[in-house]
Scaffold this motif. Sequence first.
Motif, PDB file in Angstrom:
ATOM      1  N   GLU A 140      -8.292  57.692  19.164  1.00 57.62           N
ATOM      2  CA  GLU A 140      -9.653  57.172  19.270  1.00 57.62           C
ATOM      3  C   GLU A 140      -9.635  56.093  20.350  1.00 57.62           C
ATOM      4  O   GLU A 140      -8.825  55.178  20.311  1.00 57.62           O
ATOM      5  CB  GLU A 140      -9.994  56.564  17.937  1.00 57.62           C
ATOM      6  CG  GLU A 140     -11.367  56.690  17.334  1.00 57.62           C
ATOM      7  CD  GLU A 140     -12.231  57.865  17.667  1.00 57.62           C
ATOM      8  OE1 GLU A 140     -13.301  57.575  18.239  1.00 57.62           O
ATOM      9  OE2 GLU A 140     -11.901  59.003  17.366  1.00 57.62           O
ATOM     10  N   PRO A 141     -10.498  56.173  21.388  1.00 52.16           N
ATOM     11  CA  PRO A 141     -10.512  55.114  22.413  1.00 52.16           C
ATOM     12  C   PRO A 141     -10.917  53.774  21.803  1.00 52.16           C
ATOM     13  O   PRO A 141     -11.845  53.698  21.015  1.00 52.16           O
ATOM     14  CB  PRO A 141     -11.539  55.574  23.445  1.00 52.16           C
ATOM     15  CG  PRO A 141     -12.141  56.817  22.924  1.00 52.16           C
ATOM     16  CD  PRO A 141     -11.458  57.211  21.668  1.00 52.16           C
ATOM     17  N   ALA A 142     -10.181  52.719  22.203  1.00 48.61           N
ATOM     18  CA  ALA A 142     -10.442  51.388  21.660  1.00 48.61           C
ATOM     19  C   ALA A 142     -11.672  50.767  22.297  1.00 48.61           C
ATOM     20  O   ALA A 142     -12.408  50.028  21.661  1.00 48.61           O
ATOM     21  CB  ALA A 142      -9.230  50.501  21.874  1.00 48.61           C
ATOM     22  N   ILE A 143     -11.908  51.056  23.603  1.00 47.24           N
ATOM     23  CA  ILE A 143     -13.047  50.474  24.336  1.00 47.24           C
ATOM     24  C   ILE A 143     -13.917  51.621  24.848  1.00 47.24           C
ATOM     25  O   ILE A 143     -13.426  52.576  25.417  1.00 47.24           O
ATOM     26  CB  ILE A 143     -12.579  49.620  25.513  1.00 47.24           C
ATOM     27  CG1 ILE A 143     -11.672  48.509  25.030  1.00 47.24           C
ATOM     28  CG2 ILE A 143     -13.750  49.096  26.300  1.00 47.24           C
ATOM     29  CD1 ILE A 143     -11.039  47.724  26.135  1.00 47.24           C
ATOM     30  N   HIS A 144     -15.194  51.538  24.645  1.00 48.70           N
ATOM     31  CA  HIS A 144     -16.114  52.579  25.130  1.00 48.70           C
ATOM     32  C   HIS A 144     -16.850  52.088  26.319  1.00 48.70           C
ATOM     33  O   HIS A 144     -17.322  51.080  26.465  1.00 48.70           O
ATOM     34  CB  HIS A 144     -17.094  53.007  24.037  1.00 48.70           C
ATOM     35  CG  HIS A 144     -16.405  53.768  22.930  1.00 48.70           C
ATOM     36  ND1 HIS A 144     -15.974  55.049  23.081  1.00 48.70           N
ATOM     37  CD2 HIS A 144     -16.085  53.380  21.678  1.00 48.70           C
ATOM     38  CE1 HIS A 144     -15.433  55.457  21.936  1.00 48.70           C
ATOM     39  NE2 HIS A 144     -15.480  54.458  21.072  1.00 48.70           N
ATOM     40  N   LEU A 168      -3.659  53.353  27.961  1.00 46.38           N
ATOM     41  CA  LEU A 168      -4.914  52.718  28.354  1.00 46.38           C
ATOM     42  C   LEU A 168      -5.868  52.671  27.167  1.00 46.38           C
ATOM     43  O   LEU A 168      -5.882  53.557  26.315  1.00 46.38           O
ATOM     44  CB  LEU A 168      -5.571  53.486  29.500  1.00 46.38           C
ATOM     45  CG  LEU A 168      -4.884  53.376  30.856  1.00 46.38           C
ATOM     46  CD1 LEU A 168      -5.558  54.307  31.856  1.00 46.38           C
ATOM     47  CD2 LEU A 168      -4.918  51.953  31.361  1.00 46.38           C
ATOM     48  N   ALA A 169      -6.651  51.627  27.121  1.00 45.70           N
ATOM     49  CA  ALA A 169      -7.568  51.437  26.005  1.00 45.70           C
ATOM     50  C   ALA A 169      -8.634  52.526  25.959  1.00 45.70           C
ATOM     51  O   ALA A 169      -9.125  52.858  24.886  1.00 45.70           O
ATOM     52  CB  ALA A 169      -8.219  50.062  26.094  1.00 45.70           C
ATOM     53  N   LYS A 170      -8.979  53.109  27.103  1.00 46.31           N
ATOM     54  CA  LYS A 170     -10.009  54.141  27.142  1.00 46.31           C
ATOM     55  C   LYS A 170      -9.448  55.546  26.966  1.00 46.31           C
ATOM     56  O   LYS A 170     -10.184  56.516  26.999  1.00 46.31           O
ATOM     57  CB  LYS A 170     -10.761  54.073  28.461  1.00 46.31           C
ATOM     58  CG  LYS A 170     -11.608  52.838  28.610  1.00 46.31           C
ATOM     59  CD  LYS A 170     -12.394  52.900  29.892  1.00 46.31           C
ATOM     60  CE  LYS A 170     -13.298  51.700  30.017  1.00 46.31           C
ATOM     61  NZ  LYS A 170     -14.099  51.740  31.240  1.00 46.31           N
ATOM     62  N   ALA A 171      -8.132  55.670  26.774  1.00 45.83           N
ATOM     63  CA  ALA A 171      -7.492  56.987  26.688  1.00 45.83           C
ATOM     64  C   ALA A 171      -7.913  57.708  25.415  1.00 45.83           C
ATOM     65  O   ALA A 171      -8.055  57.116  24.349  1.00 45.83           O
ATOM     66  CB  ALA A 171      -5.983  56.829  26.722  1.00 45.83           C
ATOM     67  N   ARG A 172      -8.111  59.018  25.538  1.00 46.72           N
ATOM     68  CA  ARG A 172      -8.442  59.853  24.383  1.00 46.72           C
ATOM     69  C   ARG A 172      -7.212  60.629  23.908  1.00 46.72           C
ATOM     70  O   ARG A 172      -7.202  61.135  22.800  1.00 46.72           O
ATOM     71  CB  ARG A 172      -9.551  60.841  24.738  1.00 46.72           C
ATOM     72  CG  ARG A 172     -10.862  60.139  25.034  1.00 46.72           C
ATOM     73  CD  ARG A 172     -11.940  61.182  25.341  1.00 46.72           C
ATOM     74  NE  ARG A 172     -13.190  60.543  25.652  1.00 46.72           N
ATOM     75  CZ  ARG A 172     -14.147  60.296  24.762  1.00 46.72           C
ATOM     76  NH1 ARG A 172     -13.974  60.632  23.514  1.00 46.72           N
ATOM     77  NH2 ARG A 172     -15.255  59.704  25.123  1.00 46.72           N
ATOM     78  N   GLN A 211      -6.099  46.011  29.639  1.00 43.54           N
ATOM     79  CA  GLN A 211      -6.665  47.298  29.302  1.00 43.54           C
ATOM     80  C   GLN A 211      -5.698  48.199  28.522  1.00 43.54           C
ATOM     81  O   GLN A 211      -6.003  49.349  28.301  1.00 43.54           O
ATOM     82  CB  GLN A 211      -7.094  48.027  30.574  1.00 43.54           C
ATOM     83  CG  GLN A 211      -8.220  47.331  31.293  1.00 43.54           C
ATOM     84  CD  GLN A 211      -8.590  48.069  32.567  1.00 43.54           C
ATOM     85  OE1 GLN A 211      -7.940  49.024  32.939  1.00 43.54           O
ATOM     86  NE2 GLN A 211      -9.635  47.613  33.217  1.00 43.54           N
TER      87      GLN A 211
END
Length: 148
Positions: free
Chosen positions: A144-148, A130-134, A118
């Motif tokens: 830009e978050p990598a995973i939505h 983290l991939a979902k971090a803004r 992640q």
Amino acid sequence: MYLVRLITLIILGLGGFYFAGSVDNQNLRFISMMAGCLAVILFYFYPMYEAHFRKQPNFDAIFMVNLLLGWTLIGWTVALIWALREPEIVAVVNKSKTDVAESHKASDAAKVHEATKQMVECPFCAEDILAKARKCKHCGSEVEPAIH
């Protein structure tokens, strides 16, 4: 089976007192009264006897409720129901130290794999986030978050 024991105690108590009232011999009357009193005492402590007979794990608490509150019908009934209740069976699992260590290693490996899966690199400071971090926790830049 507990009903048979309970009814036997009641019959012994009532029979002893009845027999004591109908006998003219003083010695026999005294023995009958003592038998009746003993049956009444055994009837009073009947919940304690059942708890001991059924090997209740909380025998001491049942004994105290029976001793202190047994003179009330509610206290005696509570002690009897508590004594007649089936004890809960608790399963004990014995694990060796190697089994515990192996399960910890497996869970730690899964956590590391999950955490590495992640993570992505921040485009501004090149730190892992983290991939979902803004927002990057290292430089504070909005990403830009990598995973939505």
